[in-house]
Write a protein that holds these residues in place. Structure first.
Motif, PDB file in Angstrom:
ATOM      1  N   MET A 114       0.812  -1.195   0.000  1.00  0.00           N
ATOM      2  CA  MET A 114       0.000   0.000   0.000  1.00  0.00           C
ATOM      3  C   MET A 114       0.861   1.266   0.000  1.00  0.00           C
ATOM      4  SD  MET A 114      -3.055  -0.973  -0.279  1.00  0.00           S
ATOM      5  CE  MET A 114      -3.995   0.474   0.072  1.00  0.00           C
ATOM      6  N   ASP A 115       2.078   1.169   0.508  1.00  0.00           N
ATOM      7  CA  ASP A 115       2.960   2.339   0.498  1.00  0.00           C
ATOM      8  C   ASP A 115       3.297   2.757  -0.921  1.00  0.00           C
ATOM      9  OD1 ASP A 115       3.056   2.651   3.216  1.00  0.00           O
ATOM     10  OD2 ASP A 115       4.805   1.353   3.452  1.00  0.00           O
ATOM     11  N   PHE A 116       3.446   1.773  -1.807  1.00  0.00           N
ATOM     12  CA  PHE A 116       3.762   2.089  -3.197  1.00  0.00           C
ATOM     13  C   PHE A 116       2.633   2.881  -3.839  1.00  0.00           C
ATOM     14  CE2 PHE A 116       3.401   0.950  -7.704  1.00  0.00           C
ATOM     15  CZ  PHE A 116       4.574   1.530  -8.153  1.00  0.00           C
ATOM     16  N   LEU A 117       1.397   2.460  -3.595  1.00  0.00           N
ATOM     17  CA  LEU A 117       0.253   3.169  -4.170  1.00  0.00           C
ATOM     18  C   LEU A 117       0.126   4.573  -3.592  1.00  0.00           C
ATOM     19  CD1 LEU A 117      -2.399   0.329  -4.250  1.00  0.00           C
ATOM     20  CD2 LEU A 117      -1.053   1.231  -6.145  1.00  0.00           C
ATOM     21  N   LYS A 118       0.400   4.705  -2.308  1.00  0.00           N
ATOM     22  CA  LYS A 118       0.345   6.022  -1.669  1.00  0.00           C
ATOM     23  C   LYS A 118       1.426   6.939  -2.242  1.00  0.00           C
ATOM     24  CE  LYS A 118       1.625   7.345   2.595  1.00  0.00           C
ATOM     25  NZ  LYS A 118       1.765   7.276   4.039  1.00  0.00           N
ATOM     26  N   ASP A 119       2.637   6.405  -2.410  1.00  0.00           N
ATOM     27  CA  ASP A 119       3.722   7.192  -2.989  1.00  0.00           C
ATOM     28  C   ASP A 119       3.421   7.573  -4.439  1.00  0.00           C
ATOM     29  OD1 ASP A 119       5.186   7.153  -0.676  1.00  0.00           O
ATOM     30  OD2 ASP A 119       6.420   5.437  -1.295  1.00  0.00           O
ATOM     31  N   LEU A 120       2.845   6.649  -5.180  1.00  0.00           N
ATOM     32  CA  LEU A 120       2.490   6.934  -6.570  1.00  0.00           C
ATOM     33  C   LEU A 120       1.439   8.028  -6.638  1.00  0.00           C
ATOM     34  CD1 LEU A 120       2.924   6.087  -9.516  1.00  0.00           C
ATOM     35  CD2 LEU A 120       1.088   4.439  -9.212  1.00  0.00           C
ATOM     36  N   TRP A 121       0.421   7.956  -5.776  1.00  0.00           N
ATOM     37  CA  TRP A 121      -0.615   8.986  -5.751  1.00  0.00           C
ATOM     38  C   TRP A 121      -0.026  10.345  -5.364  1.00  0.00           C
ATOM     39  CZ3 TRP A 121      -4.898  10.414  -7.669  1.00  0.00           C
ATOM     40  CH2 TRP A 121      -5.620  11.443  -7.085  1.00  0.00           C
ATOM     41  N   MET A 122       0.858  10.368  -4.371  1.00  0.00           N
ATOM     42  CA  MET A 122       1.469  11.636  -3.958  1.00  0.00           C
ATOM     43  C   MET A 122       2.337  12.219  -5.068  1.00  0.00           C
ATOM     44  SD  MET A 122       0.153  12.262  -1.090  1.00  0.00           S
ATOM     45  CE  MET A 122       1.120  13.658  -0.592  1.00  0.00           C
ATOM     46  N   PHE A 123       3.038  11.370  -5.808  1.00  0.00           N
ATOM     47  CA  PHE A 123       3.837  11.833  -6.941  1.00  0.00           C
ATOM     48  C   PHE A 123       2.949  12.478  -7.992  1.00  0.00           C
ATOM     49  CE2 PHE A 123       5.297  10.891 -11.253  1.00  0.00           C
ATOM     50  CZ  PHE A 123       6.473  11.615 -11.267  1.00  0.00           C
ATOM     51  N   MET A 124       1.845  11.801  -8.348  1.00  0.00           N
ATOM     52  CA  MET A 124       0.954  12.345  -9.371  1.00  0.00           C
ATOM     53  C   MET A 124       0.296  13.633  -8.886  1.00  0.00           C
ATOM     54  SD  MET A 124      -0.815   9.092 -11.248  1.00  0.00           S
ATOM     55  CE  MET A 124      -1.747   8.579  -9.854  1.00  0.00           C
ATOM     56  N   LYS A 125      -0.046  13.694  -7.620  1.00  0.00           N
ATOM     57  CA  LYS A 125      -0.711  14.871  -7.071  1.00  0.00           C
ATOM     58  C   LYS A 125       0.240  16.066  -7.005  1.00  0.00           C
ATOM     59  CE  LYS A 125      -2.902  16.125  -2.770  1.00  0.00           C
ATOM     60  NZ  LYS A 125      -3.358  15.633  -1.501  1.00  0.00           N
ATOM     61  N   GLU A 126       1.470  15.811  -6.577  1.00  0.00           N
ATOM     62  CA  GLU A 126       2.433  16.892  -6.400  1.00  0.00           C
ATOM     63  C   GLU A 126       2.900  17.467  -7.738  1.00  0.00           C
ATOM     64  OE1 GLU A 126       6.946  17.201  -4.753  1.00  0.00           O
ATOM     65  OE2 GLU A 126       5.496  16.118  -3.517  1.00  0.00           O
ATOM     66  N   ARG A 127       3.120  16.592  -8.709  1.00  0.00           N
ATOM     67  CA  ARG A 127       3.649  17.039  -9.993  1.00  0.00           C
ATOM     68  C   ARG A 127       2.570  17.259 -11.058  1.00  0.00           C
ATOM     69  NH1 ARG A 127       9.196  16.493  -9.176  1.00  0.00           N
ATOM     70  NH2 ARG A 127       9.741  14.726  -7.889  1.00  0.00           N
ATOM     71  N   LYS A 128       1.323  17.147 -10.664  1.00  0.00           N
ATOM     72  CA  LYS A 128       0.171  17.373 -11.560  1.00  0.00           C
ATOM     73  C   LYS A 128       0.225  16.467 -12.792  1.00  0.00           C
ATOM     74  CE  LYS A 128      -1.209  21.084  -9.250  1.00  0.00           C
ATOM     75  NZ  LYS A 128      -1.268  20.735  -7.861  1.00  0.00           N
ATOM     76  N   LYS A 129       0.508  15.202 -12.562  1.00  0.00           N
ATOM     77  CA  LYS A 129       0.583  14.221 -13.646  1.00  0.00           C
ATOM     78  C   LYS A 129      -0.568  13.228 -13.530  1.00  0.00           C
ATOM     79  CE  LYS A 129       5.491  14.572 -14.506  1.00  0.00           C
ATOM     80  NZ  LYS A 129       5.432  15.273 -15.736  1.00  0.00           N
ATOM     81  N   PHE A 130      -1.782  13.763 -13.513  1.00  0.00           N
ATOM     82  CA  PHE A 130      -2.959  12.919 -13.372  1.00  0.00           C
ATOM     83  C   PHE A 130      -3.248  12.109 -14.629  1.00  0.00           C
ATOM     84  CE2 PHE A 130      -3.785  16.275 -10.223  1.00  0.00           C
ATOM     85  CZ  PHE A 130      -3.855  15.478  -9.100  1.00  0.00           C
ATOM     86  N   TRP A 131      -2.609  12.454 -15.746  1.00  0.00           N
ATOM     87  CA  TRP A 131      -2.804  11.685 -16.969  1.00  0.00           C
ATOM     88  C   TRP A 131      -2.186  10.295 -16.841  1.00  0.00           C
ATOM     89  CZ3 TRP A 131       1.682  10.099 -19.244  1.00  0.00           C
ATOM     90  CH2 TRP A 131       2.837  10.786 -18.892  1.00  0.00           C
ATOM     91  N   LEU A 132      -1.333  10.083 -15.853  1.00  0.00           N
ATOM     92  CA  LEU A 132      -0.736   8.758 -15.638  1.00  0.00           C
ATOM     93  C   LEU A 132      -1.732   7.762 -15.046  1.00  0.00           C
ATOM     94  CD1 LEU A 132       2.766   9.636 -14.185  1.00  0.00           C
ATOM     95  CD2 LEU A 132       2.284   8.576 -16.384  1.00  0.00           C
TER      96      LEU A 132
END
Length: 49
Positions: free
Chosen positions: A1-19
């Motif tokens: 679950m940490d991987f999914l949380k880190d992935l979500w935070m990466f997309m949220k912080e860098r505005k890469k929701f298209w991923l």
């Protein structure tokens, strides 16, 4: 679950929701191959590729 949380935070912080749709489609294809490989629908799945 940490991987999914880190992935979500990466997309949220860098505005890469298209991923998100790309990752979702890749996960669906992976699950289709894993669960469909040993079942009766395997010949139909292989015709998709």
């Amino acid at each position: 679950m940490d991987f999914l949380k880190d992935l979500w935070m990466f997309m949220k912080e860098r505005k890469k929701f298209w991923l998100a749709p790309v990752i979702f489609v890749l996960l669906l294809l992976g699950l289709l191959i894993v669960f469909g490989g040993g079942s009766a629908i395997a010949p139909f799945i292989y015709t998709l590729f």
